[in-house]
Design an enzyme around this catalytic site. Structure first.
Site, PDB file in Angstrom:
ATOM      1  N   SER A  14       0.851  -1.186   0.000  1.00  0.00           N
ATOM      2  CA  SER A  14       0.000   0.000   0.000  1.00  0.00           C
ATOM      3  C   SER A  14       0.888   1.237   0.000  1.00  0.00           C
ATOM      4  O   SER A  14       2.064   1.166   0.371  1.00  0.00           O
ATOM      5  CB  SER A  14      -0.888   0.002   1.257  1.00  0.00           C
ATOM      6  OG  SER A  14      -1.530   1.250   1.440  1.00  0.00           O
ATOM      7  N   TYR A  50      -1.974  -0.301  10.715  1.00  0.00           N
ATOM      8  CA  TYR A  50      -2.131  -0.803   9.344  1.00  0.00           C
ATOM      9  C   TYR A  50      -0.891  -0.471   8.529  1.00  0.00           C
ATOM     10  O   TYR A  50      -0.348  -1.326   7.812  1.00  0.00           O
ATOM     11  CB  TYR A  50      -3.370  -0.173   8.716  1.00  0.00           C
ATOM     12  CG  TYR A  50      -3.574  -0.513   7.251  1.00  0.00           C
ATOM     13  CD1 TYR A  50      -4.193  -1.696   6.881  1.00  0.00           C
ATOM     14  CD2 TYR A  50      -3.158   0.358   6.241  1.00  0.00           C
ATOM     15  CE1 TYR A  50      -4.386  -2.019   5.534  1.00  0.00           C
ATOM     16  CE2 TYR A  50      -3.348   0.048   4.908  1.00  0.00           C
ATOM     17  CZ  TYR A  50      -3.964  -1.133   4.556  1.00  0.00           C
ATOM     18  OH  TYR A  50      -4.148  -1.445   3.226  1.00  0.00           O
TER      19      TYR A  50
END
Length: 262
Positions: free
Chosen positions: A153, A166
């Site tokens: 990501s 995260y």
């Protein structure tokens, strides 16, 4: 030296005769990647914890003229993963391409972030990649070939308030990908990470529906918009194909330029 013909170049991107397992491919980015790889010629194996969902998705892909099977397992359950991978190899066929897509998101301020949510993120986003990659690599390594694509990501590169844990898991995946390269490249495996920017999916529905955030994102991203999940497929096909045989341990950002500007 003879210049390669166009047909020779295009053949490098063909996935005909290869089989790809995509974890968490019952919806969203995983489903888009499964459809993209299948469209490039791969036989795909849809993975989900929910057998009914996976069966429906595989049937939908077959209705589109694509080749699809299913494998039901929870990426966090090590023994379950190992048994499922062995079953795919024995009953469906060799896994040539692994896409570690399964992942979750949890949002909260770091100082009040629940320990259970932290543990869940680690179990799914990081442990899951380790369990599945290890189980698949044990079959790839004796064959001397294989492609592993780990879904990272932009948060593996950039931090944002509310999602620090995260981001930590995605940063760890970038380094785990480099570690796979360090250990397995000489044995025929190419391991790379695909790092999406902001894509409109169920995982970030709260952000998509937030006008203020969407306005900020579109101004922050050079292309001026959210990504569409199908726009990840070209990069995935590249990393899954012979076209990337000398690409290893890299993270390919597909983010509309977000990580390139301040």
């Amino acid at each position: 030296m003879r210049q390669p013909a166009m047909n020779d170049i295009l053949k490098l991107f063909s996935l005909s005769g290869r089989r790809a397992l995509i974890t968490g491919s019952g919806r969203g980015i995983g489903l888009a990647l499964a459809r993209g790889l299948a469209g490039a010629g791969a036989a795909v194996v849809i993975n989900d914890r929910n057998e009914q969902k996976a069966t429906a998705v595989a049937a939908q892909l077959r209705d589109e003229g694509l080749v699809a099977d299913i494998s039901i397992f929870d990426v966090t359950q090590r023994e379950e993963v190992s048994a499922a991978i062995n079953k795919v190899e024995e009953r469906i066929g060799s896994i040539d391409i692994l896409v570690n897509n399964a992942g979750i998101q949890r949002r909260a301020p770091l100082d009040t972030f629940p320990a259970d949510d932290w543990n869940d993120l680690l179990r799914v986003n990081l442990d899951g990649v380790f369990h599945v990659s290890q189980a698949v690599a044990r079959h790839m390594l004796p064959r001397g070939r294989g492609k592993i694509i780990n879904l990272c990501s932009v948060q593996g590169e950039l931090a944002r308030p509310g999602i620090a844990p995260y981001a930590a898991t995605k940063g760890a995946i970038r380094m785990l990908t480099k570690g796979m390269c360090a250990e397995w490249a000489s044995r025929g495996i190419q391991a790379n990470a695909l790092a999406p920017g902001y894509f409109a999916t169920d995982l970030n529905r709260a952000l998509v529906d937030d006008p203020d955030f969407s306005d900020w994102l579109c101004k922050r991203t050079p292309t001026g918009r959210w990504g569409r999940v199908e726009e990840l497929c070209g990069a995935a096909v590249f990393l899954a194909s012979a076209a990337s045989d000398f690409v290893n341990g890299q993270t390919l950002f597909v983010d509309g330029g977000l990580t390139s500007v301040v």
